[in-house]
Write an enzyme that holds these catalytic residues in place. Structure first.
Site, PDB file in Angstrom:
ATOM      1  N   GLN A  77       0.875  -1.167   0.012  1.00  0.00           N
ATOM      2  CA  GLN A  77       0.203  -0.081  -0.007  1.00  0.00           C
ATOM      3  C   GLN A  77       0.938   1.157  -0.030  1.00  0.00           C
ATOM      4  OE1 GLN A  77      -2.754   0.029  -0.614  1.00  0.00           O
ATOM      5  NE2 GLN A  77      -3.849  -1.942  -0.069  1.00  0.00           N
ATOM      6  N   SER A  78       1.749   1.269  -0.700  1.00  0.00           N
ATOM      7  CA  SER A  78       2.839   2.356  -0.630  1.00  0.00           C
ATOM      8  C   SER A  78       2.385   3.710  -1.229  1.00  0.00           C
ATOM      9  CB  SER A  78       4.178   1.978  -1.464  1.00  0.00           C
ATOM     10  OG  SER A  78       4.986   3.004  -1.711  1.00  0.00           O
ATOM     11  N   ASN A  79       2.497   4.601  -0.634  1.00  0.00           N
ATOM     12  CA  ASN A  79       2.148   6.084  -1.313  1.00  0.00           C
ATOM     13  C   ASN A  79       2.997   6.448  -2.296  1.00  0.00           C
ATOM     14  OD1 ASN A  79      -0.218   6.798   0.659  1.00  0.00           O
ATOM     15  ND2 ASN A  79       1.297   6.818   2.183  1.00  0.00           N
ATOM     16  N   CYS A  81       4.767   4.496  -4.303  1.00  0.00           N
ATOM     17  CA  CYS A  81       4.503   3.736  -5.454  1.00  0.00           C
ATOM     18  C   CYS A  81       3.158   4.319  -6.302  1.00  0.00           C
ATOM     19  CB  CYS A  81       4.341   2.100  -5.293  1.00  0.00           C
ATOM     20  SG  CYS A  81       5.674   1.393  -4.550  1.00  0.00           S
TER      21      CYS A  81
END
Ligand SMILES: Cc1ncc(COP(=O)(O)O)c(C=O)c1O
Length: 341
Positions: A77-79, A81
């Site tokens: 859930q990387s911001n 990325c």
């Protein structure tokens, strides 16, 4: 040590800046400090948050080098990325995300957005993730064989070049001081710390422009991913990377960076009910969203510290909001039900 002549390397201005800087009147009253917020959650809806400031420099360089694809990595859930996927879509670049973990059972939050933006996703184990160099080489050679050219962005965009985004943001802050009711200076700037690039850039800005009004201002990171020791190491590494890479005329001391330890809570991206309750309180009190993974924990840490020592941050405190609001949609329904009526 100061040098006002140092100019950051070239960038393309994709972020919506300057971001607003405003007071939080009700929380100020409640917490007994003059509390302000720098709204980097408003750098642009799709790539909202701190990462786009780093990508302005990094992806500018990627384009200059003729890249046709961006490769980057992070948690599922990387911001960072998601912001990279959004920018790549805008620029017509291929985007490959190497995500640590398993494909989630349902589309949600940043992971959903990655896919809406057309990113290609590779889910890898922690072990594979630790061998990122190998993953990178395989992807790069595949792309080359197809006539493409890849550019790799490290986790969180946290390298010397990415940190320039927050060195430039420090200059943006200096421009805002003393105007439109904004104080002439703050005693402390508080910011969430993950991969370290944001705090590194802010500290570099503070040291470089040291004769300015903010010379005495503390830049306090709140480590929400790793322990304080590792987090400080990450900040130092990014700073060295910038100083050496751009022959920046400065040196720094351990006291230039501070870490407010003790607020990782249940672990990275895991929330305790009191943190979610706090996040809802902020939303209801100021009409401002923070996120469960980074900014909510950092602001929670700020509030808890003030409860223990009301003078800890000085009287004028700036919370640097680094975004992440989509993370609210990844919290389990059952967890929300525990804290919301
Ligand atoms: C919303 C948000 N805030 C803060 C951070 C931390 O920034 P940095 O990785 O530069 O320490 C991140 C990313 O890690 C983030 O996504």
């Amino acid at each position: 040590m100061n040098d006002n002549r140092f100019q950051p390397p070239p960038r393309t201005p994709w972020a919506r800046t300057p971001t607003p800087l405003h007071r939080l009147p009700k929380l100020s009253k409640e917490w007994g400090v003059d509390l302000w917020v720098k709204r980097d959650d408003q750098t642009g809806f799709e790539w909202s948050g701190n990462k786009i400031r780093k990508l302005e420099f990094i992806v500018h360089e990627a384009l200059e080098k003729g890249a046709t694809a961006l490769i980057t990595c992070g948690g599922v859930q990387s911001n960072h990325c998601r912001a990279t996927a959004a920018l790549a879509a805008k620029l017509g670049l291929r985007c490959v995300l190497v995500l640590r973990g398993e494909r989630p059972p349902r589309y949600a939050s940043n992971n959903l957005l990655d896919q809406l933006f057309g990113a290609e996703i590779l889910y890898v184990t922690t072990e594979q993730y630790q061998n990122m160099q190998e993953v990178r080489m395989v992807l790069d050679s595949q792309m080359r064989s197809q006539g493409g050219r890849s550019y790799f962005i490290p986790e969180g965009g946290s390298n010397g070049l990415g940190a320039m985004g927050y060195l430039a943001a420090w200059d943006e802050l200096l421009e805002q001081l003393g105007r439109d009711g904004v104080p002439e200076a703050f005693d402390s700037v508080v910011v969430a710390h993950g991969s370290g690039g944001t705090q590194a850039g802010l500290v570099l800005g503070k040291i470089l422009r040291s004769e300015q009004r903010m010379h005495e201002c503390r830049v306090v990171g709140v480590n929400v991913c790793y322990d304080a020791g590792k987090s400080l190491e990450l900040v130092k590494t990014v700073m060295w990377n910038a100083i050496q890479g751009w022959k920046m005329p400065l040196s720094f001391m351990a006291s230039d960076m501070e870490m407010l330890d003790g607020f990782v809570g249940r672990g990275y991206a895991r929330s305790a009910p009191e943190e979610l309750r706090f996040l809802a309180h902020v939303a209801r009190t100021e009409g401002m969203l923070v996120d469960p993974v980074y900014t909510g924990k950092a602001l929670f840490g700020l509030r808890e510290t003030l409860r223990r020592d009301p003078t800890f941050f000085g009287s004028r405190v700036l919370f640097w909001h680094t975004g992440g609001a989509f993370g609210n949609f990844q919290v389990e329904d059952s967890e929300w039900r525990e804290v919301l009526p």
